[in-house]
Write a protein that holds these residues in place. Structure first.
Motif, PDB file in Angstrom:
ATOM      1  N   SER A 557     -30.449 -20.613  16.809  1.00  0.00           N
ATOM      2  CA  SER A 557     -30.918 -19.496  16.840  1.00  0.00           C
ATOM      3  C   SER A 557     -31.984 -19.229  15.838  1.00  0.00           C
ATOM      4  CB  SER A 557     -29.865 -18.430  16.519  1.00  0.00           C
ATOM      5  OG  SER A 557     -29.078 -18.430  17.886  1.00  0.00           O
ATOM      6  N   CYS A 585     -35.504 -17.075  20.028  1.00  0.00           N
ATOM      7  CA  CYS A 585     -36.617 -18.312  20.091  1.00  0.00           C
ATOM      8  C   CYS A 585     -37.562 -17.873  20.791  1.00  0.00           C
ATOM      9  CB  CYS A 585     -35.808 -19.644  20.467  1.00  0.00           C
ATOM     10  SG  CYS A 585     -34.529 -20.188  19.486  1.00  0.00           S
ATOM     11  N   GLU A 586     -38.628 -17.561  20.265  1.00  0.00           N
ATOM     12  CA  GLU A 586     -39.695 -16.915  20.930  1.00  0.00           C
ATOM     13  C   GLU A 586     -40.431 -17.731  21.971  1.00  0.00           C
ATOM     14  OE1 GLU A 586     -41.959 -15.292  17.803  1.00  0.00           O
ATOM     15  OE2 GLU A 586     -40.570 -14.240  16.927  1.00  0.00           O
ATOM     16  N   ILE A 607     -28.527 -16.300  24.858  1.00  0.00           N
ATOM     17  CA  ILE A 607     -30.086 -16.274  24.691  1.00  0.00           C
ATOM     18  C   ILE A 607     -30.673 -14.974  24.189  1.00  0.00           C
ATOM     19  CG2 ILE A 607     -30.384 -18.062  26.338  1.00  0.00           C
ATOM     20  CD1 ILE A 607     -30.825 -16.141  28.552  1.00  0.00           C
ATOM     21  N   CYS A 610     -34.569 -13.605  23.868  1.00  0.00           N
ATOM     22  CA  CYS A 610     -35.396 -14.387  24.526  1.00  0.00           C
ATOM     23  C   CYS A 610     -36.373 -13.787  25.355  1.00  0.00           C
ATOM     24  CB  CYS A 610     -34.628 -15.758  24.977  1.00  0.00           C
ATOM     25  SG  CYS A 610     -34.066 -16.848  23.528  1.00  0.00           S
ATOM     26  N   CYS A 634     -32.700  -8.942  26.000  1.00  0.00           N
ATOM     27  CA  CYS A 634     -33.763  -9.523  26.801  1.00  0.00           C
ATOM     28  C   CYS A 634     -34.394  -8.413  27.941  1.00  0.00           C
ATOM     29  CB  CYS A 634     -33.267 -10.580  27.750  1.00  0.00           C
ATOM     30  SG  CYS A 634     -32.518 -11.965  26.710  1.00  0.00           S
TER      31      CYS A 634
END
Length: 768
Positions: A557, A585-586, A607, A610, A634
């Motif tokens: 991360s 995590c771009e 995630i 993300c 998200c």
């Protein structure tokens, strides 16, 4: 000249005094040059002239006439022998030179000869000295050899005598030990018989009471008709509150619920909100003989009477009193003096002082695990008591998190008293320095696990010292900006059995650290979250290393430089990976998440934050082993994405879609329809969710255990009513920032669950 040198000295002196050699030379030269007809007359004449003139100077050419030219062979010979008269002036100078040259050569010859003689003499002396040394060495070695031979024979003789003596002493000792062992065994057998009879008597009394109570029962339900062992198996899964309630159902259930085997390990912590001294005393008074574990964590209403009752549990081995505000040194003294068999003790977040630690050093001779986390009232002096007492020297686990009052001296006392430590936790210690760690590891050589979360002032010096002294299996570090790649390289080189590594928020760590980790063979848990310099190349080192197939948990991360490439490598190489976190995590896209469908062992995926879309979420659904999915924040996920995912992933147990603002009731409808075993649902911060969503969840209410609907403004009092009717297994409910749910309706749920939260406050910005 040679004849004069060899003649008598008197004659030689006489001839030199009267110049006889010069006269002979002059007469001979005159005869050879003049060649007179009468040589005798010539000689007589010349001698007469010498006698007449006493001062006459005689040279070799004195008797040669000056007018005569020397042309004959004899004249040339005379000149060759005596020299030309014209050269007589320089004869003396030449003679001096000749004499000097002769003397120099003679001196040189003598010196060279003398030098050669001296050199030969020295060499001869040196050879003699060397031979003498060799002779002495040989003599000494021979003497030593003879002495060694005699000493060896004497030693062998003494050893043989010692062996004979030891053999005789061992026989005597074995006979004594055997006699003592038999006597001790006889006492143990007698004690065991008495204990067995005691417990049999107790069991008999309990069985009789159970039988009598069952006979007096007012009904025979199916559970009561089961064999006693099966009934106990069922009741073992119940908590304290449930057991107490079951004891009130009927006589047969009461008899089962009061069986002592159900009360060997008592956990009051889940019921901390209502547990009182009366309840604790009632339970421990009946079952104290069988109790080996008690957990009173966060039981704020428990006071001195309960602690006194705990001190009567003589067989207690595990005790958790963390976050008990009424615990003090006096009550701990009672417990420690009464419970001498303690193995595990947790005193975190209590107000104990040095007096309690002194009691630990005196009474706890068998203690293996101790937690003093966030106990701020003791000092270095208390830790010094550990050295003086007999207790705590067998400690293998110690937690000193948050005890910032401990100085270098305190860690010195800990290291000296607890040298058998295998695991130590030093989290949240901003005062921890390199010297503290160096002092600790210098004595505690058996350490295999160490936790240093939130210790920002440790540098490479501390970690390299660890690498030199101990071999770790587990290490946890967080929030350290001084540690560099060289530290991890040294640790990996010395600790080849490292299994768990956490290096979160260590901003100076780069791909070089992951290269060092890639060389490990047993690495199964890796956390490098917040290491912003880690790239795909670093993950390449991990996936190509020998531990790739051993890796079970991976947290990457907040690593902004990672791309889809690392997800592809993980799916190909890490065949046994079960837990993966890649929050925020771009640079990850749907293409990368599509690769994870090859991870057949993946159970949990996080995630959060993300940029995944419905396409990527649908691809994740093809992984049928997935049990837990967290896609909080998200914002690109819609109801269709959740539907496509749930349609394929039927065994999902946890879904976290907090702050997914595009989701509505349709997403929860698909979840409840396709995922029948869902146990945890978190929809906090989803503004479109209504009571209908909760109603859909009631379809799977027999599995639902945790629900978070905080920040859902459209929910009303119908939500608590739905949950009360259908969700019987619900253990945790969070309804923060739900303005339309009244407190009265929310309180109805509080009695049914273990963890309950509710408020009418305005939602924070993060949940808007």
């Amino acid at each position: 000249m040679a004849s004069l040198q060899d003649s008598d000295p008197i004659i030689r002196d006489y001839m030199i005094k009267h110049s006889l050699p010069q006269i002979y030379k002059a007469l001979l030269a005159g005869l050879c040059v003049s060649c007179p007809e009468d040589p005798l007359h010539f000689i007589e004449e010349k001698i007469q002239s010498i006698l007449e003139d006493q001062d006459f100077e005689i040279c070799w050419h004195t008797f040669i006439d000056k007018d005569k030219q020397i042309s004959s062979l004899a004249g040339g010979i005379v000149y060759d022998i005596f020299g030309n008269p014209e050269d007589s002036l320089c004869m003396s100078h030449l003679l001096e030179k000749a004499y000097y040259c002769y003397r120099t050569n003679l001196t040189k010859m003598c010196f060279v000869g003398w030098k050669s003689y001296i050199s030969k003499k020295k060499m001869k002396a040196a050879r003699l000295v060397e031979r003498m040394k060799e002779t002495e060495m040989y003599h000494k070695q021979r003497q030593i050899k003879l002495a060694y031979s005699k000493w060896t024979a004497w030693v062998q003789f003494r050893k043989q005598r010692q062996k004979d003596a030891v053999r005789k002493l061992q026989k005597v000792q074995e006979s004594v030990h055997c006699r003592n062992a038999i006597a001790a065994w006889r006492h143990v057998v007698q004690d065991a018989k008495r204990a067995k009879e005691y417990f049999k008597r107790l069991e008999r009394d309990i069985q009789e009471s159970q039988n009598s109570e069952i006979q007096q029962g007012d009904g025979q339900d199916k559970l009561s008709l089961l064999p006693n062992k099966l009934s106990l198996k069922i009741f073992q899964s119940l908590g304290v509150r449930d057991l107490l309630k079951c004891a009130q159902v009927c006589h047969s259930w009461k008899a089962i619920a009061q069986n002592s085997s159900l009360w060997t390990e008592i956990d009051f912590s889940p019921e901390a909100s209502w547990i009182t001294d009366q309840t604790v005393e009632r339970i421990l008074r009946v079952h104290r003989v069988y109790v080996i574990s008690v957990n009173l964590c966060s039981c704020t209403m428990v006071q001195e009477s309960s602690f006194r009752r705990i001190s009567h549990c003589r067989n207690l081995q595990e005790l958790d009193l963390s976050e008990c505000p009424h615990l003090n040194d006096e009550t701990m003294k009672m417990i420690l003096e009464g419970c001498r068999s303690l193995l595990h003790l947790n005193l975190a977040f209590t107000h104990i002082t040095n007096a309690t630690i002194r009691g630990l050093s005196r009474c706890c001779l068998t203690l293996r695990s101790l937690s003093l986390a966030y106990c701020a009232s003791f000092s270095d002096k208390g830790l010094q008591y550990l050295i003086k007492g007999k207790g705590c020297y067998r400690l293998t686990y110690l937690d000193l998190s948050g005890c910032s009052q401990i100085s270098v001296n305190g860690f010195t006392y800990v290291a000296e008293a607890c040298s058998s430590l295998q695991k130590i936790v030093l989290d949240d210690l901003p005062t921890l320095t390199d010297i503290c760690v160096q002092v600790l590891v210098s004595r505690c050589r058996a350490l295999t696990a160490i936790s240093l979360l939130d210790s920002p002032y440790l540098s490479d010096v501390a970690f390299k010292t660890m690498a030199e002294v101990i071999s770790l299996i587990k290490i946890q570090i967080e929030g350290n900006n001084r540690m560099t790649d060289s530290s991890l390289k040294a640790l990996c080189r010395s600790s080849l059995k490292l299994r768990e590594v956490q290096m979160s928020d260590c901003t100076r760590m780069t791909d070089a650290s992951l290269k060092s980790l890639g060389s490990l063979t047993k690495l199964c848990n890796l956390n490098v979250s917040g290491c912003i310099k880690v790239t795909d190349m670093g993950i390449h080192y991990i996936t190509e290393g020998p531990s790739a197939v051993e890796l079970r948990e991976l947290d990457l991360s907040y690593c902004p430089k990672l791309t889809d490439l690392f997800l592809k490598r993980i799916s190909q190489k890490c065949s046994n990976l079960t837990h993966l976190r890649v929050c925020f995590c771009e640079n990850l896209t749907d293409n990368g998440f599509e690769c994870l469908d090859n991870c057949a062992s993946l159970i949990s995926l996080d995630i959060t934050g993300c940029k995944i879309h419905d396409k990527g979420l649908a691809a994740l659904g093809t992984n049928h082993t997935l049990r837990k999915l967290t896609v909080a924040e998200c914002v690109f996920i819609t109801d269709n994405g959740i539907k496509m995912f749930c349609r394929q992933c039927h065994r999902l147990e946890l879904l976290d879609v907090c702050q997914c603002v595009c989701l509505s009731d349709r997403a929860i409808r698909a979840l409840s329809f396709f995922c029948r075993t869902i146990a945890t649902v978190r929809i906090a911060g989803c503004p479109k969710m209504t009571d209908t969503s909760v109603k859909y969840l009631t379809r799977i209410g027999h599995f639902l255990k945790e629900l978070d609907v905080s920040g859902c403004p459209l929910l009303t009092d119908r939500t608590p009513s739905f949950l009360l009717c259908c969700c019987l297994q619900l253990r945790s409910i969070s309804m923060l920032y739900c303005k339309n749910i009244s407190k009265q309706a929310a309180l109805k749920l509080q009695r049914r669950v273990q963890h309950w939260k509710h408020s009418h406050d305005d939602a924070p910005y993060s949940l808007d």
